[in-house]
Design a protein around this motif. Sequence first.
Motif, PDB file in Angstrom:
ATOM      1  N   PHE A 297      13.661  72.319   0.164  1.00  0.00           N
ATOM      2  CA  PHE A 297      12.450  72.600  -0.604  1.00  0.00           C
ATOM      3  C   PHE A 297      11.601  71.337  -0.682  1.00  0.00           C
ATOM      4  CE2 PHE A 297       9.761  72.907  -4.285  1.00  0.00           C
ATOM      5  CZ  PHE A 297       9.439  74.249  -4.408  1.00  0.00           C
TER       6      PHE A 297
ATOM      7  N   GLU B  25       3.264  75.126  -6.798  1.00  0.00           N
ATOM      8  CA  GLU B  25       4.572  74.589  -6.406  1.00  0.00           C
ATOM      9  C   GLU B  25       5.662  75.102  -7.336  1.00  0.00           C
ATOM     10  OE1 GLU B  25       6.841  70.355  -5.474  1.00  0.00           O
ATOM     11  OE2 GLU B  25       4.655  70.443  -5.633  1.00  0.00           O
ATOM     12  N   GLN B  26       5.376  75.144  -8.632  1.00  0.00           N
ATOM     13  CA  GLN B  26       6.367  75.618  -9.585  1.00  0.00           C
ATOM     14  C   GLN B  26       6.653  77.111  -9.405  1.00  0.00           C
ATOM     15  OE1 GLN B  26       8.250  73.724 -11.643  1.00  0.00           O
ATOM     16  NE2 GLN B  26       7.246  72.006 -10.617  1.00  0.00           N
TER      17      GLN B  26
ATOM     18  N   TRP C  45       9.066  77.380  -6.572  1.00  0.00           N
ATOM     19  CA  TRP C  45      10.420  77.034  -6.989  1.00  0.00           C
ATOM     20  C   TRP C  45      11.019  78.174  -7.820  1.00  0.00           C
ATOM     21  CZ3 TRP C  45      14.519  74.888  -5.717  1.00  0.00           C
ATOM     22  CH2 TRP C  45      15.499  74.455  -6.621  1.00  0.00           C
TER      23      TRP C  45
ATOM     24  N   PRO D  62       5.883  74.396  -0.359  1.00  0.00           N
ATOM     25  CA  PRO D  62       4.826  74.869  -1.273  1.00  0.00           C
ATOM     26  C   PRO D  62       3.421  74.755  -0.703  1.00  0.00           C
ATOM     27  CG  PRO D  62       6.408  73.502  -2.449  1.00  0.00           C
ATOM     28  CD  PRO D  62       6.717  73.360  -0.988  1.00  0.00           C
TER      29      PRO D  62
ATOM     30  N   THR E 202      12.330  80.829  -5.568  1.00  0.00           N
ATOM     31  CA  THR E 202      13.614  80.459  -4.980  1.00  0.00           C
ATOM     32  C   THR E 202      14.753  80.680  -5.967  1.00  0.00           C
ATOM     33  OG1 THR E 202      12.518  78.799  -3.599  1.00  0.00           O
ATOM     34  CG2 THR E 202      14.894  78.572  -3.905  1.00  0.00           C
TER      35      THR E 202
ATOM     36  N   SER F 213       5.009  82.943  -2.763  1.00  0.00           N
ATOM     37  CA  SER F 213       5.931  82.611  -3.855  1.00  0.00           C
ATOM     38  C   SER F 213       6.358  83.902  -4.525  1.00  0.00           C
ATOM     39  CB  SER F 213       5.248  81.673  -4.848  1.00  0.00           C
ATOM     40  OG  SER F 213       3.970  82.166  -5.217  1.00  0.00           O
TER      41      SER F 213
END
Length: 435
Positions: free
Chosen positions: A26, A276-277, A280, A194, A283, A157
């Motif tokens: 990541f 980006e968050q 994550w 990301p 994931t 995402s």
Amino acid sequence: MGCCHYPPVIEGCDSAFTVDTSRITFGRGCLSEVGDRARALGMKRVVLFSDARVARLAHFDKVLQSLRAAGLDVAVYTDVHVEPTDQSFLDAARFASEVKPDGYVSLGGGSVIDTCKAANLYATHPADLLAYVNAPVGEGRPVPGPLKPHIACPTTSGTGSEVTGITIFDLLSMEAKTGIASPALRPTEALIDPDCTATLPGEVVAASGLDVLSHALESYTARPYVRRPAPARPSLRPMSQGANPWSDLGCREALRLMGLYLERGVKDANDAEAREQLMWAATLAGIAFGNAGVHAPHGMAYAVAGRVRDFRPSGYPDDEPLVPHGMAVIVNAPAVFRYTASASPERHLEAAGHLGADVRDATPADAGEVLAGRLVHVMRAVGMPNGLGGVGYTGADVAALTEGAFPQQRLLQNAPREMTRPVLSELFHQALRYW
């Protein structure tokens, strides 16, 4: 909640859970690693799966050049269908069978990654399409052996498909989605960059983000693993094991991140931190539901997406009707969690709190309304349709939707309360409109 907070094991139920996931890399720019990682897995002839829209982006060129720079022979397949069908799976498998690769790379959203999984499966272990499809829709035949290495590179995402052994498609004859679930389908590695989300329209971030939210929420409230019947052999333990201490960790953090960053990521494409968050969180939720399973909102969504008539969402291709997967899931969610809250009110309240609801004075009896209310707030904040009515359904469609959802027993049996046909019908009625 740790292991000690789960109910005691009762006779006939399982006493253990299994954790599986793909190898994960990541970070921004990690797509450039794909060539070296493919070569390290022994790949020489590779099929790169993508779709026509992604193939026009810089991410695609970066992956293609990385593979070629590593000395690999690359065949490209970009005819992936958004929201795959049985026919599009078969077309992809036919291409893979002709190329005979020794490895696969997928670059795209869940549709691309799922199509690559299916092509790998049917090219490696040829069979009739329904042979491996989950029962009772298909035969539910076990995958007979390992597949070729697969590196999955998500560009949205959302689905978490890069870390799960699940692939989903529209079975056109049934007008509903179904799928295949097997550890063999799980990609060997996932490269999660990301930077890929910077070009996504806000509408796509909203729908895919709500899929993430639902993955985490359904896994966290699923039937506990100690209430699932024990398998005949340990090797037959299903991936949809129910809520367990491992999945709880990812669910809690994914819900917290959704509460903090979803609205920001939808409304501002330049908010790099938020996007980006969200990547994550996707994931984490993917790893969680890949080891716990989702339940009724997803099971109901398969009928909602499969029977769409004329709804065309903003931000997506408009060449055919479509209810994006995350949207098809979230329109059911408030109704479902009002119903399931009585099975584990403390978990429903905790989840609502992670999503930003004020739960300080809430009682267990309030759990369903508090969580449903928070979900409706999030839906409105990111521009989701007002329930099933907002994507074109009416009360006259409830019977057909119920019949489309009821065969999704792999999912429905993971719910914390029983999902009979009458229950599903009532939930679909309640999901027609929320505000």
